[in-house]
Motif scaffolding. Structure first.
Motif, PDB file in Angstrom:
ATOM      1  N   PHE A  97       0.835  -1.200   0.000  1.00 59.06           N
ATOM      2  CA  PHE A  97       0.000   0.000   0.000  1.00 59.06           C
ATOM      3  C   PHE A  97       0.875   1.257   0.000  1.00 59.06           C
ATOM      4  CE2 PHE A  97      -2.587  -3.247   2.137  1.00 59.06           C
ATOM      5  CZ  PHE A  97      -3.724  -3.208   1.332  1.00 59.06           C
ATOM      6  N   PRO A  98       0.804   2.072  -1.062  1.00 56.84           N
ATOM      7  CA  PRO A  98       1.640   3.284  -1.099  1.00 56.84           C
ATOM      8  C   PRO A  98       1.181   4.311  -0.056  1.00 56.84           C
ATOM      9  CG  PRO A  98       0.319   3.085  -3.102  1.00 56.84           C
ATOM     10  CD  PRO A  98       0.028   1.892  -2.276  1.00 56.84           C
ATOM     11  N   ILE A  99       2.125   4.776   0.739  1.00 59.44           N
ATOM     12  CA  ILE A  99       1.822   5.765   1.774  1.00 59.44           C
ATOM     13  C   ILE A  99       1.649   7.123   1.100  1.00 59.44           C
ATOM     14  CG2 ILE A  99       2.680   6.870   3.876  1.00 59.44           C
ATOM     15  CD1 ILE A  99       4.373   4.364   4.370  1.00 59.44           C
ATOM     16  N   ASN A 100       0.572   7.826   1.490  1.00 65.21           N
ATOM     17  CA  ASN A 100       0.272   9.137   0.926  1.00 65.21           C
ATOM     18  C   ASN A 100       0.427  10.182   2.035  1.00 65.21           C
ATOM     19  OD1 ASN A 100      -0.695  11.341  -0.398  1.00 65.21           O
ATOM     20  ND2 ASN A 100      -2.781  10.582  -0.662  1.00 65.21           N
ATOM     21  N   VAL A 101       1.373  11.113   1.859  1.00 71.54           N
ATOM     22  CA  VAL A 101       1.633  12.139   2.876  1.00 71.54           C
ATOM     23  C   VAL A 101       1.382  13.507   2.269  1.00 71.54           C
ATOM     24  CG1 VAL A 101       3.359  13.123   4.430  1.00 71.54           C
ATOM     25  CG2 VAL A 101       3.347  10.680   3.999  1.00 71.54           C
ATOM     26  N   THR A 102       0.544  14.307   2.950  1.00 67.76           N
ATOM     27  CA  THR A 102       0.237  15.665   2.500  1.00 67.76           C
ATOM     28  C   THR A 102       0.368  16.631   3.663  1.00 67.76           C
ATOM     29  OG1 THR A 102      -2.108  15.288   2.926  1.00 67.76           O
ATOM     30  CG2 THR A 102      -1.343  14.960   0.656  1.00 67.76           C
ATOM     31  N   PHE A 113      -1.690   4.119   5.127  1.00 68.30           N
ATOM     32  CA  PHE A 113      -0.598   3.363   5.735  1.00 68.30           C
ATOM     33  C   PHE A 113      -1.101   1.956   6.037  1.00 68.30           C
ATOM     34  CE2 PHE A 113       1.597   1.945   9.646  1.00 68.30           C
ATOM     35  CZ  PHE A 113       2.871   1.832   9.120  1.00 68.30           C
ATOM     36  N   LEU A 114      -0.486   0.951   5.422  1.00 67.61           N
ATOM     37  CA  LEU A 114      -0.913  -0.456   5.500  1.00 67.61           C
ATOM     38  C   LEU A 114      -2.381  -0.625   5.096  1.00 67.61           C
ATOM     39  CD1 LEU A 114       0.781  -1.756   8.790  1.00 67.61           C
ATOM     40  CD2 LEU A 114       1.446  -2.227   6.439  1.00 67.61           C
ATOM     41  N   GLY A 115      -2.873   0.269   4.219  1.00 67.03           N
ATOM     42  CA  GLY A 115      -4.251   0.176   3.740  1.00 67.03           C
ATOM     43  C   GLY A 115      -5.284   0.677   4.723  1.00 67.03           C
ATOM     44  N   ASP A 173       6.896  -1.597   6.958  1.00 69.01           N
ATOM     45  CA  ASP A 173       6.430  -0.311   6.435  1.00 69.01           C
ATOM     46  C   ASP A 173       6.609   0.795   7.484  1.00 69.01           C
ATOM     47  OD1 ASP A 173       5.513  -2.323   4.801  1.00 69.01           O
ATOM     48  OD2 ASP A 173       3.719  -1.242   4.206  1.00 69.01           O
ATOM     49  N   GLY A 174       6.704   2.031   6.987  1.00 65.07           N
ATOM     50  CA  GLY A 174       6.797   3.182   7.883  1.00 65.07           C
ATOM     51  C   GLY A 174       7.457   4.359   7.199  1.00 65.07           C
TER      52      GLY A 174
END
Length: 189
Positions: A97-102, A113-115, A173-174
């Motif tokens: 799952f691609p982490i999306n940071v805004t 994060f981890l879906g 992940d992290g």
């Protein structure tokens, strides 16, 4: 056994002004001003000259004498902060799952994060600047003058992505700190 007098001198770099009043150190430089109180430690802080700070500890045990260098390093980091500043680079690590940071106002929002459907929110402390690295994929940069606030923001982002109730050897992940230190000036390496 007690040391009668432990002393350390700290050289202040050019372009930086340091004032000491009642164990409160104020450092002023081209990037701004930082103030920090060292009232919790029984030390003598004194400006011997405009470019030299003397730190004294009278009749200290071994542990108390160790605080001399600690305080000297804190002041040195303040001098580095007001001249060049500090930068923490953080990379996103994920397998599926691609982490999306805004950035929303002054809050870092971490999605997917981890879906998870949960949106993790980490507020930025005043004086910390958030930059999404343009040339590197999945990387953010936290910049600021105060190393304590910049590193605290990095730690909060890292800890908000803790993997719960899963095997940590498998779920790696992290968002992790990949590089930290003073901001590099172009032309210097």
């Amino acid at each position: 056994m007690k040391t009668i007098l432990g002393t350390r001198y700290l050289d202040i770099p050019e372009g930086v002004d340091v004032t000491v009043k009642a164990r409160t150190v104020t450092v002023t430089g081209p990037r701004g001003t930082l103030t920090r109180s060292f009232k919790h430690v029984q030390l003598d802080l004194q400006m011997v000259s405009p470019t030299k700070l003397r730190i004294d500890l009278w009749f200290g045990t071994r542990k108390q004498t160790a605080t001399i260098r600690t305080i000297a390093t804190h002041v040195k980091n303040m001098c580095t902060g007001v001249t060049v500043g500090f930068c923490y680079k953080m990379r996103f690590v994920y397998s599926h799952f691609p982490i999306n940071v805004t950035l929303n106002q002054r809050t870092v929002e971490i999605r997917n994060f981890l879906g998870d459907k949960l949106v993790r929110k980490v507020p930025l402390i005043d004086g910390v600047e958030y930059v999404r690295t343009a040339d590197v994929k999945d990387q953010i940069e936290l910049k600021g003058n105060d190393i304590a606030t910049v590193s605290l923001c990095a730690a909060r982002i890292r800890q908000s992505c803790a993997v719960k109730k899963k095997d940590l050897r498998k779920f790696l992940d992290g968002i992790f700190v990949s590089e930290k230190g003073a901001i590099k000036v172009e032309g210097e390496e």
